[in-house]
Design a protein around this motif. Structure first.
Motif, PDB file in Angstrom:
ATOM      1  N   SER A 138      44.619  54.487  -3.141  1.00  0.00           N
ATOM      2  CA  SER A 138      43.335  54.051  -3.686  1.00  0.00           C
ATOM      3  C   SER A 138      42.713  52.977  -2.780  1.00  0.00           C
ATOM      4  N   ALA A 139      43.547  52.069  -2.267  1.00  0.00           N
ATOM      5  CA  ALA A 139      43.038  51.035  -1.351  1.00  0.00           C
ATOM      6  C   ALA A 139      42.539  51.687  -0.057  1.00  0.00           C
ATOM      7  N   ALA A 140      43.274  52.683   0.443  1.00  0.00           N
ATOM      8  CA  ALA A 140      42.833  53.393   1.661  1.00  0.00           C
ATOM      9  C   ALA A 140      41.479  54.061   1.407  1.00  0.00           C
ATOM     10  N   ASP A 141      41.297  54.633   0.210  1.00  0.00           N
ATOM     11  CA  ASP A 141      40.008  55.260  -0.139  1.00  0.00           C
ATOM     12  C   ASP A 141      38.881  54.226  -0.114  1.00  0.00           C
ATOM     13  N   PHE A 142      39.181  53.025  -0.642  1.00  0.00           N
ATOM     14  CA  PHE A 142      38.178  51.947  -0.660  1.00  0.00           C
ATOM     15  C   PHE A 142      37.719  51.647   0.771  1.00  0.00           C
ATOM     16  N   TYR A 143      38.667  51.482   1.684  1.00  0.00           N
ATOM     17  CA  TYR A 143      38.287  51.144   3.059  1.00  0.00           C
ATOM     18  C   TYR A 143      37.577  52.309   3.745  1.00  0.00           C
ATOM     19  N   GLN A 144      38.024  53.533   3.466  1.00  0.00           N
ATOM     20  CA  GLN A 144      37.373  54.689   4.088  1.00  0.00           C
ATOM     21  C   GLN A 144      35.933  54.845   3.589  1.00  0.00           C
ATOM     22  N   HIS A 145      35.720  54.425   2.355  1.00  0.00           N
ATOM     23  CA  HIS A 145      34.357  54.425   1.788  1.00  0.00           C
ATOM     24  C   HIS A 145      33.418  53.600   2.670  1.00  0.00           C
ATOM     25  N   PHE A 146      33.948  52.580   3.352  1.00  0.00           N
ATOM     26  CA  PHE A 146      33.140  51.710   4.214  1.00  0.00           C
ATOM     27  C   PHE A 146      33.297  52.058   5.696  1.00  0.00           C
ATOM     28  N   PHE A 148      36.136  52.828   7.515  1.00  0.00           N
ATOM     29  CA  PHE A 148      37.407  52.592   8.222  1.00  0.00           C
ATOM     30  C   PHE A 148      38.071  53.933   8.562  1.00  0.00           C
ATOM     31  N   ILE A 149      38.733  53.964   9.719  1.00  0.00           N
ATOM     32  CA  ILE A 149      39.350  55.186  10.244  1.00  0.00           C
ATOM     33  C   ILE A 149      40.867  54.964  10.305  1.00  0.00           C
ATOM     34  N   PRO A 150      41.676  55.942   9.858  1.00  0.00           N
ATOM     35  CA  PRO A 150      43.135  55.760   9.949  1.00  0.00           C
ATOM     36  C   PRO A 150      43.588  55.650  11.404  1.00  0.00           C
ATOM     37  N   LEU A 151      44.528  54.753  11.659  1.00  0.00           N
ATOM     38  CA  LEU A 151      45.131  54.649  12.991  1.00  0.00           C
ATOM     39  C   LEU A 151      46.128  55.790  13.165  1.00  0.00           C
ATOM     40  N   ASN A 152      46.356  56.179  14.401  1.00  0.00           N
ATOM     41  CA  ASN A 152      47.386  57.185  14.676  1.00  0.00           C
ATOM     42  C   ASN A 152      48.749  56.669  14.208  1.00  0.00           C
ATOM     43  N   PHE A 159      41.305  51.122  10.696  1.00  0.00           N
ATOM     44  CA  PHE A 159      40.578  50.153  11.508  1.00  0.00           C
ATOM     45  C   PHE A 159      39.090  50.478  11.543  1.00  0.00           C
ATOM     46  N   LEU A 160      38.320  49.443  11.870  1.00  0.00           N
ATOM     47  CA  LEU A 160      36.874  49.600  12.062  1.00  0.00           C
ATOM     48  C   LEU A 160      36.549  48.890  13.385  1.00  0.00           C
ATOM     49  N   PRO A 161      36.007  49.647  14.388  1.00  0.00           N
ATOM     50  CA  PRO A 161      35.727  49.010  15.680  1.00  0.00           C
ATOM     51  C   PRO A 161      34.737  47.851  15.532  1.00  0.00           C
ATOM     52  N   MET A 162      34.930  46.799  16.330  1.00  0.00           N
ATOM     53  CA  MET A 162      34.043  45.629  16.257  1.00  0.00           C
ATOM     54  C   MET A 162      32.616  46.018  16.645  1.00  0.00           C
ATOM     55  N   LEU A 163      32.467  47.017  17.528  1.00  0.00           N
ATOM     56  CA  LEU A 163      31.115  47.462  17.905  1.00  0.00           C
ATOM     57  C   LEU A 163      30.391  48.064  16.702  1.00  0.00           C
ATOM     58  N   THR A 164      31.135  48.745  15.837  1.00  0.00           N
ATOM     59  CA  THR A 164      30.539  49.290  14.611  1.00  0.00           C
ATOM     60  C   THR A 164      30.189  48.156  13.658  1.00  0.00           C
ATOM     61  N   ILE A 165      31.089  47.176  13.557  1.00  0.00           N
ATOM     62  CA  ILE A 165      30.845  46.029  12.664  1.00  0.00           C
ATOM     63  C   ILE A 165      29.582  45.288  13.103  1.00  0.00           C
ATOM     64  N   ALA A 166      29.403  45.172  14.423  1.00  0.00           N
ATOM     65  CA  ALA A 166      28.212  44.464  14.935  1.00  0.00           C
ATOM     66  C   ALA A 166      26.932  45.140  14.448  1.00  0.00           C
TER      67      ALA A 166
END
Ligand code: COA
Length: 170
Positions: A138-146, A148-152, A159-166
């Motif tokens: 459920s927590a992973a779903d929350f982050y993916q909603h915003f 976030f991409i699963p790491l290998n 993770f969410l790249p800082m360039l995307t956050i900018a």
């Protein structure tokens, strides 16, 4: 509840947290027993969401410097990065909202505050992404909603790249 009266502050001794309940015993224990110590020892920066003048903690998150292995980054992004074996990231280790207050936008408010702080800090000490440890599906779903991409090689780290956050704070 008015979102404009919510404030995110560095966790202080005065902040009341013994009644904090979020549905995750580990996240509750951390806030009650460990958070202040981690903060004092500079192991984690702990931020509390409060509604002044009350001191009751309504939600919290932690940020720390961390690294990931380059081969954890999905190939399409890795191709655009210099070939260093380790990459600097900011770890959003914990994030939780009081159970009785869920569904009012507080989780999003905390997450945006954490991403904004991470972006600002990265201007002085580089971090190429914000990484989260999702405690369950459920927590992973929350982050993916915003976005976030699963790491290998990991089912729980995203993770969410800082360039995307900018781009979120343009
Ligand atoms: C996950 C958590 C932080 C969400 O907090 P919240 O205040 O209820 O969430 P919000 O009201 O801010 O929701 C914001 C958006 O996220 C969505 N969302 C909330 N929880 C979600 C979930 N588990 N999965 C998918 N989407 C979710 C909401 O639908 C909302 O979407 P919208 O803006 O498109 O309507 C909260 O439920 C919590 O503390 N859970 C226990 C601890 C935990 O799992 N922490 C995360 C891992 S460390």
């Amino acid at each position: 509840m008015l979102t404009t009266s919510w404030r995110v502050l560095a966790l202080q001794k005065e902040h009341e947290r013994q009644n904090f309940t979020c549905g995750s015993p580990a996240l509750e224990r951390y806030l009650k027993n460990q958070a202040r110590q981690d903060s004092e020892k500079r192991v984690a920066a702990v931020f509390a969401l409060v509604q002044p003048p009350a001191y009751q903690v309504l939600g919290y998150f932690t940020l720390s410097a961390s690294t990931i292995h380059a081969d954890e980054v999905p190939p399409d992004l890795a191709r655009k990065l210099p070939r260093y074996p380790q990459l600097p990231v900011t770890l959003l280790g914990r994030l939780a909202v009081d159970q009785g207050l869920k569904g009012q936008g507080m989780g999003q408010f905390l997450l945006m505050d954490a991403l904004h702080r991470s972006l600002q800090a990265a201007a002085s000490i580089a971090a190429m992404a914000v990484v989260v440890d999702a405690k369950n599906a459920s927590a992973a779903d929350f982050y993916q909603h915003f976005g976030f991409i699963p790491l290998n090689r990991s089912s729980s780290r995203l993770f969410l790249p800082m360039l995307t956050i900018a781009t979120l704070f343009d």
